[in-house]
Design a protein around this motif. Structure first.
Motif, PDB file in Angstrom:
ATOM      1  N   SER A 158       0.768  -1.091   0.049  1.00 16.39           N
ATOM      2  CA  SER A 158      -0.215  -0.169   0.015  1.00 16.39           C
ATOM      3  C   SER A 158       0.817   1.302  -0.048  1.00 16.39           C
ATOM      4  O   SER A 158       2.068   1.370   0.289  1.00 16.39           O
ATOM      5  CB  SER A 158      -0.961  -0.046   1.225  1.00 16.39           C
ATOM      6  OG  SER A 158      -1.633  -1.158   1.190  1.00 16.39           O
ATOM      7  N   GLU A 159       0.392   2.350  -0.381  1.00 13.63           N
ATOM      8  CA  GLU A 159       1.040   3.594  -0.825  1.00 13.63           C
ATOM      9  C   GLU A 159       0.267   4.802  -0.037  1.00 13.63           C
ATOM     10  O   GLU A 159      -0.944   4.745  -0.412  1.00 13.63           O
ATOM     11  CB  GLU A 159       1.228   3.856  -2.149  1.00 13.63           C
ATOM     12  CG  GLU A 159       2.332   2.820  -2.754  1.00 13.63           C
ATOM     13  CD  GLU A 159       2.814   3.347  -4.251  1.00 13.63           C
ATOM     14  OE1 GLU A 159       2.227   4.309  -4.741  1.00 13.63           O
ATOM     15  OE2 GLU A 159       3.532   2.560  -4.863  1.00 13.63           O
ATOM     16  N   ILE A 160       0.929   5.594   0.777  1.00 20.88           N
ATOM     17  CA  ILE A 160       0.410   6.632   1.186  1.00 20.88           C
ATOM     18  C   ILE A 160       1.140   8.076   0.697  1.00 20.88           C
ATOM     19  O   ILE A 160       2.454   7.912   1.027  1.00 20.88           O
ATOM     20  CB  ILE A 160       0.197   6.663   2.815  1.00 20.88           C
ATOM     21  CG1 ILE A 160      -0.495   5.436   3.142  1.00 20.88           C
ATOM     22  CG2 ILE A 160      -0.370   8.013   3.347  1.00 20.88           C
ATOM     23  CD1 ILE A 160      -0.687   5.430   4.709  1.00 20.88           C
ATOM     24  N   THR A 161       0.298   8.831   0.082  1.00 21.02           N
ATOM     25  CA  THR A 161       1.030  10.263  -0.518  1.00 21.02           C
ATOM     26  C   THR A 161       0.307  11.061   0.419  1.00 21.02           C
ATOM     27  O   THR A 161      -0.858  11.505   0.348  1.00 21.02           O
ATOM     28  CB  THR A 161       0.832  10.299  -1.983  1.00 21.02           C
ATOM     29  OG1 THR A 161       1.305   9.106  -2.778  1.00 21.02           O
ATOM     30  CG2 THR A 161       1.578  11.522  -2.366  1.00 21.02           C
ATOM     31  N   ILE A 162       1.134  12.164   0.924  1.00 19.37           N
ATOM     32  CA  ILE A 162       0.816  13.122   1.701  1.00 19.37           C
ATOM     33  C   ILE A 162       1.269  14.543   1.105  1.00 19.37           C
ATOM     34  O   ILE A 162       2.508  14.613   1.198  1.00 19.37           O
ATOM     35  CB  ILE A 162       1.213  13.236   3.363  1.00 19.37           C
ATOM     36  CG1 ILE A 162       0.832  11.775   3.945  1.00 19.37           C
ATOM     37  CG2 ILE A 162       0.687  14.349   3.961  1.00 19.37           C
ATOM     38  CD1 ILE A 162       1.257  11.381   5.250  1.00 19.37           C
TER      39      ILE A 162
END
Length: 222
Positions: free
Chosen positions: A209-213
């Motif tokens: 999974s990827e989280i972009t902030i």
């Protein structure tokens, strides 16, 4: 005038509201659904393409799925749930204490609150193979083993506003949000605050999974 639909905890039944076949139900202020004890999937079940539940006001509270799954609202098989107001509170399920979204369904939150809900995973909201958009509103004081606020697997989540606050992963990880199974999370605004978890007290991502902030605030998590 007010309308209250009150369930019987000693005689569980099916959902209060069952939407399918492309139907639309709008729920407004002064309407309360409470004490639903469903042997089905939830107290409000939205199923199938072009089926829509719009929560504009009112309260869904103290509801529980006896067979697990969602405590309050289940959105399944390409259906849509738009939440622009109202409250979902103190509901209980095994997967999504407040809301469960699965099988290419859509949930859009632009107002209202989900609070005090509990589940094994996804205290406030759980999603699988679906699309979640949070523009405003609050998910608060929800609890689950994983993903106190949100638990998402194989899903796309876009958070541009609103608040996830004081949610807890009581057994493991992701106090605010838990992402697994190649989920894609984009955070451009909003706040995640006061959440608790063993790992990833605010955010936890695993299994590709990827989280972009690019915006927003994460604070006071532990």
């Amino acid at each position: 005038e007010t309308l209250t639909i009150d369930g019987d905890k000693d005689a569980p039944t099916g959902p209060f509201v069952d939407i399918s076949g492309g139907g639309t139900v709008n729920m407004y202020a002064h309407v309360t659904l409470q004490n639903g004890q469903s042997f089905g999937n939830s107290s409000v079940h939205v199923y199938g393409e072009n089926s829509v539940f719009n929560l504009l006001g009112g309260v869904i509270q103290n509801c529980e799925s006896k067979t697990g799954l969602a405590g309050a609202v289940m959105v399944n098989e390409q259906a849509t749930f738009n939440m622009s107001g109202g409250k979902i509170q103190n509901c209980k399920g095994s997967l999504g204490g407040g809301v469960l979204v699965l099988n290419k369904a859509t949930f859009v939150m632009s107002g209202g609150t989900i609070s005090g809900c509990t589940a094994d995973v996804g205290g406030g909201l759980a999603a699988s193979d679906s699309t979640i958009t949070i523009e405003d509103g609050t998910i608060s004081k929800c609890m689950a083993g994983d993903g106190g606020g949100l638990y998402v697997e194989g899903s796309t989540v876009a958070i541009s506003g609103g608040a996830i606050s004081e949610c807890s992963a009581t057994m493991n990880n992701g106090g605010g949000l838990y992402a697994t199974n190649s989920s894609e999370i984009t955070i451009s605004g909003g706040t995640i605050s006061g959440c608790k978890g063993e790992l990833g007290c605010g955010l936890y991502a695993t299994d590709s999974s990827e989280i972009t902030i690019s915006g927003g605030t994460i604070s006071g998590c532990e």
